[in-house]
Design a protein around this motif. Structure first.
Motif, PDB file in Angstrom:
ATOM      1  N   UNK A 225      47.381  57.682  55.134  1.00  0.00           N
ATOM      2  CA  UNK A 225      47.920  58.021  56.620  1.00  0.00           C
ATOM      3  C   UNK A 225      48.472  59.371  56.685  1.00  0.00           C
ATOM      4  N   UNK A 226      48.709  60.164  57.537  1.00  0.00           N
ATOM      5  CA  UNK A 226      49.255  61.288  57.646  1.00  0.00           C
ATOM      6  C   UNK A 226      50.715  61.057  57.990  1.00  0.00           C
ATOM      7  N   UNK A 227      51.494  61.888  57.272  1.00  0.00           N
ATOM      8  CA  UNK A 227      53.085  61.755  57.722  1.00  0.00           C
ATOM      9  C   UNK A 227      53.264  61.881  59.157  1.00  0.00           C
ATOM     10  N   UNK A 228      53.895  60.772  59.933  1.00  0.00           N
ATOM     11  CA  UNK A 228      54.083  60.575  61.283  1.00  0.00           C
ATOM     12  C   UNK A 228      55.374  61.235  61.613  1.00  0.00           C
ATOM     13  N   UNK A 229      56.273  61.926  60.786  1.00  0.00           N
ATOM     14  CA  UNK A 229      57.326  62.532  61.123  1.00  0.00           C
ATOM     15  C   UNK A 229      58.661  61.563  60.969  1.00  0.00           C
ATOM     16  N   UNK A 230      59.869  62.180  60.558  1.00  0.00           N
ATOM     17  CA  UNK A 230      60.852  61.369  60.494  1.00  0.00           C
ATOM     18  C   UNK A 230      61.568  60.705  61.733  1.00  0.00           C
ATOM     19  N   UNK A 231      61.089  61.152  62.920  1.00  0.00           N
ATOM     20  CA  UNK A 231      61.561  60.675  64.253  1.00  0.00           C
ATOM     21  C   UNK A 231      60.828  59.360  64.398  1.00  0.00           C
ATOM     22  N   UNK A 232      59.591  59.008  63.712  1.00  0.00           N
ATOM     23  CA  UNK A 232      58.860  57.898  63.887  1.00  0.00           C
ATOM     24  C   UNK A 232      59.568  56.716  63.480  1.00  0.00           C
ATOM     25  N   UNK A 233      60.428  56.742  62.387  1.00  0.00           N
ATOM     26  CA  UNK A 233      61.179  55.765  61.816  1.00  0.00           C
ATOM     27  C   UNK A 233      62.678  55.484  62.476  1.00  0.00           C
ATOM     28  N   UNK A 234      62.516  55.035  63.604  1.00  0.00           N
ATOM     29  CA  UNK A 234      63.610  54.737  64.554  1.00  0.00           C
ATOM     30  C   UNK A 234      63.775  53.096  64.471  1.00  0.00           C
ATOM     31  N   UNK A 235      64.846  52.695  64.918  1.00  0.00           N
ATOM     32  CA  UNK A 235      65.091  51.270  64.954  1.00  0.00           C
ATOM     33  C   UNK A 235      64.272  50.431  65.721  1.00  0.00           C
ATOM     34  N   UNK A 236      63.643  50.850  66.768  1.00  0.00           N
ATOM     35  CA  UNK A 236      62.490  50.188  67.628  1.00  0.00           C
ATOM     36  C   UNK A 236      61.109  50.604  67.276  1.00  0.00           C
ATOM     37  N   UNK A 237      60.689  51.056  66.082  1.00  0.00           N
ATOM     38  CA  UNK A 237      59.692  51.311  65.475  1.00  0.00           C
ATOM     39  C   UNK A 237      58.663  50.239  65.221  1.00  0.00           C
ATOM     40  N   UNK A 281      62.765  60.841  41.886  1.00  0.00           N
ATOM     41  CA  UNK A 281      63.695  61.790  41.060  1.00  0.00           C
ATOM     42  C   UNK A 281      64.624  62.250  42.196  1.00  0.00           C
ATOM     43  N   UNK A 282      64.513  62.027  43.541  1.00  0.00           N
ATOM     44  CA  UNK A 282      65.397  62.443  44.627  1.00  0.00           C
ATOM     45  C   UNK A 282      66.805  61.772  44.642  1.00  0.00           C
ATOM     46  N   UNK A 283      67.822  62.281  45.063  1.00  0.00           N
ATOM     47  CA  UNK A 283      69.012  61.849  45.129  1.00  0.00           C
ATOM     48  C   UNK A 283      69.907  62.402  46.334  1.00  0.00           C
ATOM     49  N   UNK A 284      71.176  61.715  46.598  1.00  0.00           N
ATOM     50  CA  UNK A 284      71.828  62.326  47.603  1.00  0.00           C
ATOM     51  C   UNK A 284      71.294  61.965  49.095  1.00  0.00           C
ATOM     52  N   UNK A 285      71.082  63.053  49.972  1.00  0.00           N
ATOM     53  CA  UNK A 285      70.463  63.089  51.338  1.00  0.00           C
ATOM     54  C   UNK A 285      68.894  62.982  51.016  1.00  0.00           C
ATOM     55  N   UNK A 286      68.509  63.251  49.937  1.00  0.00           N
ATOM     56  CA  UNK A 286      66.945  63.158  49.808  1.00  0.00           C
ATOM     57  C   UNK A 286      66.463  61.741  49.323  1.00  0.00           C
ATOM     58  N   UNK A 287      67.600  60.705  49.268  1.00  0.00           N
ATOM     59  CA  UNK A 287      67.215  59.496  49.006  1.00  0.00           C
ATOM     60  C   UNK A 287      67.818  58.458  49.974  1.00  0.00           C
ATOM     61  N   UNK A 288      67.973  58.809  51.070  1.00  0.00           N
ATOM     62  CA  UNK A 288      68.537  58.040  52.320  1.00  0.00           C
ATOM     63  C   UNK A 288      67.622  57.068  53.307  1.00  0.00           C
ATOM     64  N   UNK A 289      66.570  56.937  52.477  1.00  0.00           N
ATOM     65  CA  UNK A 289      65.437  55.877  53.019  1.00  0.00           C
ATOM     66  C   UNK A 289      64.669  56.089  54.137  1.00  0.00           C
ATOM     67  N   UNK A 290      64.860  57.262  54.657  1.00  0.00           N
ATOM     68  CA  UNK A 290      64.081  57.781  55.737  1.00  0.00           C
ATOM     69  C   UNK A 290      62.842  58.758  55.156  1.00  0.00           C
ATOM     70  N   UNK A 291      61.645  58.360  55.483  1.00  0.00           N
ATOM     71  CA  UNK A 291      60.463  59.086  54.649  1.00  0.00           C
ATOM     72  C   UNK A 291      60.499  60.530  55.340  1.00  0.00           C
ATOM     73  N   UNK A 292      60.300  61.315  54.039  1.00  0.00           N
ATOM     74  CA  UNK A 292      60.131  62.960  54.333  1.00  0.00           C
ATOM     75  C   UNK A 292      58.489  62.948  53.989  1.00  0.00           C
ATOM     76  N   UNK A 293      58.078  64.141  54.317  1.00  0.00           N
ATOM     77  CA  UNK A 293      56.798  64.692  54.115  1.00  0.00           C
ATOM     78  C   UNK A 293      56.421  64.645  52.668  1.00  0.00           C
ATOM     79  N   UNK A 294      57.037  64.919  51.807  1.00  0.00           N
ATOM     80  CA  UNK A 294      56.588  65.002  50.400  1.00  0.00           C
ATOM     81  C   UNK A 294      56.420  63.614  49.675  1.00  0.00           C
ATOM     82  N   UNK A 295      57.587  62.915  49.968  1.00  0.00           N
ATOM     83  CA  UNK A 295      57.735  61.639  49.204  1.00  0.00           C
ATOM     84  C   UNK A 295      56.479  60.609  49.895  1.00  0.00           C
ATOM     85  N   UNK A 296      56.429  60.892  51.289  1.00  0.00           N
ATOM     86  CA  UNK A 296      55.260  60.074  52.040  1.00  0.00           C
ATOM     87  C   UNK A 296      53.879  60.292  51.310  1.00  0.00           C
ATOM     88  N   UNK A 297      53.634  61.751  51.222  1.00  0.00           N
ATOM     89  CA  UNK A 297      52.245  62.172  50.626  1.00  0.00           C
ATOM     90  C   UNK A 297      52.025  61.717  49.255  1.00  0.00           C
TER      91      UNK A 297
END
Length: 304
Positions: A225-237, A281-297
């Motif tokens: 599945x291609x990365x849908x973008x961070x905005x995809x993961x909102x409360x009503x998704x 291995x991500x931490x801080x803001x890079x581990x906020x639970x919202x998918x990013x392109x690298x971790x998604x792929x």
């Protein structure tokens, strides 16, 4: 001599050099400024941690020890060549060193022997700890050495310094051996060569606010599945993609679900995804639970 870079300017300088940078916790305001002056800045000091493991080494450099409070440097350079910023301002990394060495760094001349400990180095040097046991056996991957080169060049560019403004801890403070495993003369030669060319430019941003390493081409089989973008993961998704993501998180041992996963985006999804980011291995803001392109792929969510 130079005015210290602000947190934003330091971050930009490192990313403009093409480095992968992670912002750790409250690094922008984490310092020892209350204990002494910070600046003017005169150079960059390179250390090894005498530890192994990225997470524990970064935590140690951020928090310090009972006898030496953190931050213990400004950034940690891991074995993959990624930078973890842990402090901005005065840090407990250089200690007392040789004033003659400082004068040589200021004048960018050949270094004298470091045979005195009469000058406060925490005031005058940016410090970067490189994860290595320092036993002469632990290898220095090329990615890590290139990152040391890039970090040093980035700060030198920002201040208009040459490679002679970069020294090792063993060249500053009597009795120190770090960094052990490569020579600072060889590293300065690399930095000089890099400074002769323009900065590489920033990499694409990844999870959270951090910059991540380039992603290899995505395999065609099986389809993911291609990365849908961070905005995809909102409360009503609500999507089958979220179910597929959750099932992969469970398979990777990162599931934090009491029931499900299901198609609705929930706090359990975010908590589970944060566990996956930390596993990478991500931490801080890079581990906020919202998918990013690298971790998604890297998760390889099946195409739905």
């Amino acid at each position: 001599m130079a005015t210290p870079l602000t947190a934003s300017k330091l971050l930009k300088a490192l990313r403009d050099e093409g480095l992968v940078v992670h912002e750790v916790r409250e690094w922008r305001t984490h310092n020892r400024n209350a204990k002494g002056p910070w600046g003017p800045l005169n150079g960059v000091l390179i250390h090894h941690t005498a530890t192994e493991g990225t997470g524990s080494s970064v935590d140690l450099c951020y928090e310090g020890r009972s006898d030496l409070p953190g931050p213990l440097c400004h950034g940690v350079i891991d074995k993959r060549g990624e930078i973890h910023l842990v402090g901005n301002g005065r840090a407990n990394h250089a200690g007392l060193g040789d004033g003659d060495v400082l004068r040589a760094v200021v004048n960018e001349t050949d270094l004298p022997p470091d045979n005195e400990a009469d000058t406060d180095g925490n005031r005058h040097f940016y410090g970067f700890e490189c994860i290595n046991l320092g036993d002469g056996q632990d290898p220095w991957p090329e990615e890590q050495q290139t990152a040391i080169e890039k970090v040093s060049a980035a700060i030198c560019r920002a201040h208009g310094w040459s490679e002679k403004s970069v020294i090792g801890h063993k060249e500053w403070q009597p009795g120190k051996v770090d960094p052990r495993g490569f020579t600072m003369d060889a590293m300065r030669t690399r930095i000089k060569k890099r400074l002769a060319d323009p900065a590489a430019g920033p990499k694409d941003s990844g999870d959270g606010g951090g910059t991540e390493r380039p992603v290899p081409p995505k395999p065609q089989h099986p389809p993911y599945e291609p990365f849908p973008g961070r905005d995809f993961f909102r409360a009503d998704a609500y999507s089958a993609v979220i179910t597929a993501m959750g099932e992969r998180l469970v398979a990777e041992g990162c599931g934090r679900y009491q029931e499900g996963p299901g198609p609705a985006w929930t706090d359990a999804d975010r908590t589970s995804y944060a566990a996956w980011q930390r596993k990478l291995g991500f931490s801080g803001k890079d581990a906020d639970g919202i998918p990013g392109k690298v971790s998604w792929e890297r998760l390889h969510v099946p195409n739905v």
